[in-house]
Scaffold this motif. Structure first.
Motif, short mmCIF file in Angstrom:
data_model
loop_
_atom_site.label_atom_id
_atom_site.label_comp_id
_atom_site.label_asym_id
_atom_site.label_seq_id
_atom_site.Cartn_x
_atom_site.Cartn_y
_atom_site.Cartn_z
N LEU A 328 0.62 -1.38 0.12
CA LEU A 328 -0.07 -0.05 -0.22
C LEU A 328 0.82 1.00 0.37
N ILE A 329 1.97 1.66 0.72
CA ILE A 329 2.65 2.39 0.80
C ILE A 329 3.82 2.92 0.05
N ASP A 330 4.21 1.15 -0.53
CA ASP A 330 4.86 1.07 -1.92
C ASP A 330 4.48 2.41 -3.36
N ARG A 331 2.53 2.64 -3.07
CA ARG A 331 2.14 3.25 -4.58
C ARG A 331 2.44 2.81 -5.94
N GLY A 332 2.96 1.51 -6.01
CA GLY A 332 3.45 1.10 -7.09
C GLY A 332 5.01 1.25 -8.09
N GLU A 333 5.59 0.94 -6.35
CA GLU A 333 7.50 2.01 -7.24
C GLU A 333 7.91 0.38 -7.27
N THR A 334 7.31 -0.84 -7.13
CA THR A 334 8.60 -1.45 -7.66
C THR A 334 7.56 -2.81 -8.63
N GLY A 335 6.69 -2.22 -8.85
CA GLY A 335 5.35 -2.53 -10.16
C GLY A 335 5.28 -4.56 -9.69
N GLU A 336 4.94 -4.15 -8.14
CA GLU A 336 4.30 -5.79 -7.55
C GLU A 336 3.63 -5.53 -7.17
N ARG A 337 2.25 -6.66 -7.08
CA ARG A 337 0.66 -5.88 -6.83
C ARG A 337 0.15 -7.05 -5.97
N GLN A 338 0.83 -8.35 -6.68
CA GLN A 338 0.43 -10.08 -5.79
C GLN A 338 1.13 -10.84 -5.22
N VAL A 339 1.74 -10.84 -3.76
CA VAL A 339 2.44 -11.45 -3.26
C VAL A 339 1.49 -13.04 -3.29
N MET A 340 2.44 -14.18 -2.75
CA MET A 340 2.28 -15.30 -2.18
C MET A 340 2.36 -15.86 -1.49
N LEU A 341 3.10 -16.13 -0.74
CA LEU A 341 3.20 -16.61 0.54
C LEU A 341 3.23 -18.25 1.11
N GLY A 342 4.56 -18.87 1.70
CA GLY A 342 4.46 -20.39 2.18
C GLY A 342 3.81 -20.79 3.62
N PHE A 343 3.64 -21.46 2.99
CA PHE A 343 2.83 -22.18 4.75
C PHE A 343 3.90 -23.76 4.88
N HIS A 344 2.86 -24.68 6.03
CA HIS A 344 3.67 -25.62 5.89
C HIS A 344 2.76 -26.25 7.53
N LEU A 345 2.57 -27.39 7.54
CA LEU A 345 2.08 -27.64 8.93
C LEU A 345 2.79 -28.27 9.60
N VAL A 346 2.82 -28.11 10.93
CA VAL A 346 3.21 -28.20 12.86
C VAL A 346 2.33 -29.17 13.44
N GLU A 347 3.31 -30.20 13.33
CA GLU A 347 2.59 -31.35 13.57
C GLU A 347 3.49 -31.66 15.65
N ARG A 348 2.25 -31.45 16.51
CA ARG A 348 2.62 -31.50 17.88
C ARG A 348 1.95 -32.68 17.98
N ASP A 349 1.06 -32.98 18.92
CA ASP A 349 0.73 -33.72 19.79
C ASP A 349 -0.77 -34.57 19.26
N SER A 350 -1.06 -33.88 18.51
CA SER A 350 -2.97 -33.84 18.73
C SER A 350 -3.44 -34.98 17.92
N LEU A 351 -2.64 -35.43 16.88
CA LEU A 351 -2.52 -36.37 15.80
C LEU A 351 -2.17 -37.91 16.12
N ALA A 352 -2.58 -38.84 15.32
CA ALA A 352 -2.00 -40.15 15.09
C ALA A 352 -2.95 -40.77 14.55
N PRO A 353 -2.26 -41.90 15.16
CA PRO A 353 -3.18 -43.30 13.99
C PRO A 353 -4.76 -44.43 14.93
N PRO A 354 -5.96 -43.52 14.17
CA PRO A 354 -6.97 -44.27 14.30
C PRO A 354 -6.63 -45.27 15.61
N SER A 355 -7.54 -45.88 16.72
CA SER A 355 -7.16 -46.75 17.32
C SER A 355 -8.59 -47.39 16.80
#
Length: 355
Positions: A328-355
């Motif tokens: 927004l502040i850039d006002r088109g200076e760089t010409g960049e308008r759409q930015v896609m960022l990454g994601f990933h799964l963070v595995e902790r303790d709430s998943l397990a195979p079905p009992s």
């Protein structure tokens, strides 16, 4: 060995005669850099089409003189207020705080002020219009950052466009070219959760959706369901409505756990509702993950404030706020308008195979 002053430091000293005011001005910067006052103004105001050579000269002079731009003077010179507006209509406090933190960081770096407002976008059309009109009249913002679900609210977009007010969007669902925006691939993230639960052996699955107006939440649900259909078209996923809140998660969890057959794994499309589902499991006498596996979305502080710690999808919420404000502040200076960022799964303790 005594360090010799640099040519720029010598010139800076020479540019400030004895008895001169302590605070450097734009005129001082222009004199030291050997450029016009207009050129300094263009660099300070981050206008487009400024050459790298000119920018380097001016920034070196600014550093040598410890020049601090005057916000009022910048506003008059550039027809700007140097205020960015951030608009919310989101029930998740963690999400709003992280977005706010990222936007504020960008504003501080660019010497902008931040104003925060909330809009109840589910109100009647005339009331939404009145809310927007009051914010615009009272804020004098150079532009606005829209967060979900406002990012896809056609009434909000059309209002700002009629007033010729610039805006940037976070996680829009459609018309990405309509404005500068930043997002992640929510559908792909939902599919990632589906495949992980499937690989653990779960075939009885449930999903807690987000608010009806929140398109990012719907994309997570859609991606999850599409991945399961691809793995086995015969599998039917149980669904319950959620509102991205802890309370709605409890209600949605109780609904899913009452189904026959009961799901062995549930995907909640944000962490607040996932925490609510975990409470519903406890009330039903079920243990996570021994009886029910559970996954959330956002990787918020909520994910590590429950026990067991919650497996969740990390999305860079603070960075999304930072990028949106920068666009927004850039006002088109760089010409960049759409930015896609990454994601990933963070595995902790709430998943397990079905009992």
């Amino acid at each position: 060995m005594t360090q010799q002053p640099s040519p720029t430091q010598d010139a800076a000293s020479a540019a400030k005669p004895a008895g001169a005011r302590e605070r450097a001005t734009m005129e001082d910067v222009a004199h030291l850099a050997g450029v016009s006052l207009k050129s300094v103004s263009r660099v300070v105001n981050r206008e487009p089409h400024v050459s790298d050579t000119l920018r380097a000269k001016v920034e070196a002079a600014i550093a040598a003189l410890s020049f601090v731009p005057d916000t009022a003077a910048r506003s008059l010179a550039g027809s700007r207020t140097f205020i960015v507006g951030l608009l919310f209509d989101n029930p998740s406090p963690n999400y709003t705080m992280k977005i706010q933190s990222g936007v504020y960081r960008a504003c501080v770096e660019q010497q902008y002020h931040l104003r925060i407002d909330n809009i109840e976008s589910d109100r009647p059309h005339a009331e939404v219009e009145a809310q927007l009109d009051a914010i615009v009249r009272n804020s004098r913002c150079d532009g606005f950052i829209l967060t979900p679900p406002l990012t896809d609210n056609i009434q909000v977009l059309a209002f700002l466009e009629r007033r010729n007010i610039r805006y940037a969007r976070i996680a829009p669902n459609s018309e990405l070219g309509r404005s500068p925006c930043v997002a992640i691939d929510d559908a792909a993230a939902g599919a990632l959760v589906a495949r992980r639960l499937w690989n653990l052996g779960h075939r009885r699955l449930g999903v807690v959706s987000g608010p009806p107006l929140h398109r990012a939440g719907d994309r997570r649900r859609t991606g999850f369901l599409a991945a399961i259909r691809e793995l086995d078209p015969a599998v039917v996923v149980a669904e319950a409505d959620g509102l991205f809140s802890f309370e709605s998660g409890i209600a949605a969890g109780a609904d899913l756990l009452a189904r026959d057959p009961r799901p062995t794994a549930i995907f909640a499309t944000n962490d607040d509702s996932a925490a609510g589902v975990m409470v519903a499991c406890g009330r039903a006498g079920l243990r996570v993950p021994h009886d029910i596996s559970l996954c959330g979305f956002d990787d918020s502080w909520v994910a590590k404030s429950v026990w067991p710690y919650l497996t969740t999808v990390y999305q860079p919420i603070e960075e999304m706020g930072y990028v949106a404000a920068s666009l927004l502040i850039d006002r088109g200076e760089t010409g960049e308008r759409q930015v896609m960022l990454g994601f990933h799964l963070v595995e902790r303790d709430s998943l397990a195979p079905p009992s």
